[in-house]
Design a protein around this motif. Structure first.
Motif, short mmCIF file in Angstrom:
data_model
loop_
_atom_site.label_atom_id
_atom_site.label_comp_id
_atom_site.label_asym_id
_atom_site.label_seq_id
_atom_site.Cartn_x
_atom_site.Cartn_y
_atom_site.Cartn_z
N THR A 164 0.83 -1.20 0.00
CA THR A 164 0.00 0.00 0.00
C THR A 164 0.86 1.25 0.00
O THR A 164 0.59 2.21 -0.73
CB THR A 164 -0.94 0.00 1.23
OG1 THR A 164 -1.75 -1.18 1.19
CG2 THR A 164 -1.83 1.23 1.26
N ALA A 165 1.93 1.25 0.80
CA ALA A 165 2.85 2.39 0.83
C ALA A 165 3.47 2.62 -0.54
O ALA A 165 3.57 3.76 -1.01
CB ALA A 165 3.94 2.16 1.88
N ALA A 166 3.88 1.54 -1.20
CA ALA A 166 4.49 1.68 -2.53
C ALA A 166 3.49 2.26 -3.52
O ALA A 166 3.82 3.18 -4.28
CB ALA A 166 5.00 0.32 -3.01
N PHE A 167 2.27 1.73 -3.53
CA PHE A 167 1.29 2.20 -4.50
C PHE A 167 0.86 3.65 -4.24
O PHE A 167 0.69 4.42 -5.18
CB PHE A 167 0.08 1.27 -4.54
CG PHE A 167 0.36 -0.03 -5.22
CD1 PHE A 167 0.79 -0.08 -6.53
CD2 PHE A 167 0.22 -1.23 -4.54
CE1 PHE A 167 1.08 -1.27 -7.17
CE2 PHE A 167 0.51 -2.44 -5.16
CZ PHE A 167 0.94 -2.46 -6.47
N THR A 168 0.69 4.03 -2.98
CA THR A 168 0.31 5.42 -2.72
C THR A 168 1.47 6.37 -3.04
O THR A 168 1.23 7.49 -3.49
CB THR A 168 -0.15 5.63 -1.25
OG1 THR A 168 0.90 5.26 -0.36
CG2 THR A 168 -1.41 4.85 -0.96
N ARG A 177 2.91 10.39 -4.52
CA ARG A 177 4.22 10.77 -3.98
C ARG A 177 4.09 11.12 -2.50
O ARG A 177 4.67 12.07 -1.99
CB ARG A 177 4.85 11.95 -4.72
CG ARG A 177 5.12 11.71 -6.18
CD ARG A 177 6.09 10.54 -6.38
NE ARG A 177 6.61 10.46 -7.73
CZ ARG A 177 6.08 9.70 -8.68
NH1 ARG A 177 5.02 8.97 -8.45
NH2 ARG A 177 6.62 9.66 -9.87
N GLN A 178 3.30 10.29 -1.81
CA GLN A 178 3.04 10.50 -0.39
C GLN A 178 2.77 9.15 0.27
O GLN A 178 2.09 8.31 -0.32
CB GLN A 178 1.83 11.42 -0.23
CG GLN A 178 1.44 11.70 1.19
CD GLN A 178 0.23 12.63 1.26
OE1 GLN A 178 -0.17 13.24 0.28
NE2 GLN A 178 -0.36 12.70 2.43
N TRP A 214 -1.27 7.55 8.67
CA TRP A 214 -2.03 6.47 9.30
C TRP A 214 -1.42 5.10 8.98
O TRP A 214 -1.44 4.20 9.82
CB TRP A 214 -3.51 6.52 8.90
CG TRP A 214 -3.77 6.24 7.44
CD1 TRP A 214 -3.91 7.16 6.44
CD2 TRP A 214 -3.89 4.97 6.81
NE1 TRP A 214 -4.10 6.54 5.24
CE2 TRP A 214 -4.11 5.19 5.43
CE3 TRP A 214 -3.84 3.65 7.27
CZ2 TRP A 214 -4.27 4.15 4.52
CZ3 TRP A 214 -4.01 2.62 6.35
CH2 TRP A 214 -4.22 2.88 4.99
N LEU A 215 -0.87 4.97 7.79
CA LEU A 215 -0.25 3.70 7.40
C LEU A 215 1.04 3.47 8.20
O LEU A 215 1.25 2.39 8.75
CB LEU A 215 0.04 3.70 5.90
CG LEU A 215 0.58 2.41 5.32
CD1 LEU A 215 -0.39 1.26 5.50
CD2 LEU A 215 0.90 2.60 3.86
N GLY A 256 7.57 10.92 4.74
CA GLY A 256 6.88 9.63 4.77
C GLY A 256 7.86 8.47 4.69
O GLY A 256 7.66 7.44 5.33
N ASP A 257 8.93 8.66 3.91
CA ASP A 257 9.95 7.62 3.80
C ASP A 257 10.66 7.42 5.14
O ASP A 257 10.92 6.28 5.55
CB ASP A 257 10.99 8.00 2.74
CG ASP A 257 10.39 8.16 1.35
OD1 ASP A 257 9.34 7.52 1.08
OD2 ASP A 257 10.94 8.93 0.55
N VAL A 258 10.95 8.52 5.83
CA VAL A 258 11.60 8.44 7.15
C VAL A 258 10.71 7.67 8.11
O VAL A 258 11.17 6.76 8.82
CB VAL A 258 11.90 9.86 7.69
CG1 VAL A 258 12.36 9.81 9.14
CG2 VAL A 258 12.93 10.56 6.83
#
Length: 162
Positions: free
Chosen positions: A20-24, A29-30, A34-35, A84-86
């Motif tokens: 889900t993180a990859a697809f969003t 680009r965010q 919540w994830l 978000g990556d951090v």
């Protein structure tokens, strides 16, 4: 890994969260807070299901995550990494043993480098140099799934996928 249905469910949920993180990240680009919070908040359940002791096991997980956050927040401060990556990497550090997390960071760096080269070239050939944004969450998720590979294999076997 303690092979219980609960551990399998937690590992499967983490894999779904990483996808889900990859697809969003690709789409917007965010990576949503919540994830990242969900990944981090499920880590103690995973520790409990794995039978980790508070000292030194859980303390080590928290220490690795704190160290990762400090280093990655520095990269965020110099605009070398997105927020978000951090947060995703910090949350993922709560799940992985220290050595596996370090190996995952190497895999992520290689995958992220390839992703940056490919997407950078694509943006440049389309004459959009000012719009280059790399969805590094894809590299993080891919490396996270790589690190979870043996556990995901056990999950697939448990549910009948050979």
């Amino acid at each position: 890994m303690q092979e219980t249905p609960f551990v399998y469910a937690l590992v499967a949920a983490l894999a779904i969260a990483l996808l889900t993180a990859a697809f969003t990240d690709i789409r917007r680009r965010q990576i949503d807070n919540w994830l990242n919070a969900g990944i981090a908040l499920c880590a103690p359940l995973y520790w409990w299901a794995q039978g980790l002791s508070l000292w030194p096991d859980v303390a080590m997980q928290i220490g690795v995550a704190l160290l990762a956050f400090v280093v990655l927040a520095g990269l965020f401060a110099i605009r070398a990494m997105g927020g978000g990556d951090v947060k995703l990497l910090t949350a993922l550090a709560l799940w992985l043993p220290a050595l596996l997390f370090l190996k995952m960071l190497v895999v992520m760096s290689i995958a992220g480098g390839v992703l940056t080269l490919v997407l950078g070239a694509w943006y440049i050939t389309r004459r959009q140099r000012d719009r280059i944004k790399i969805p590094y969450g894809v590299a993080i998720a891919g490396a996270g799934l790589w690190a979870l590979g043996p556990q995901l294999n056990a999950v697939f076997h448990a549910v009948g996928f050979q």
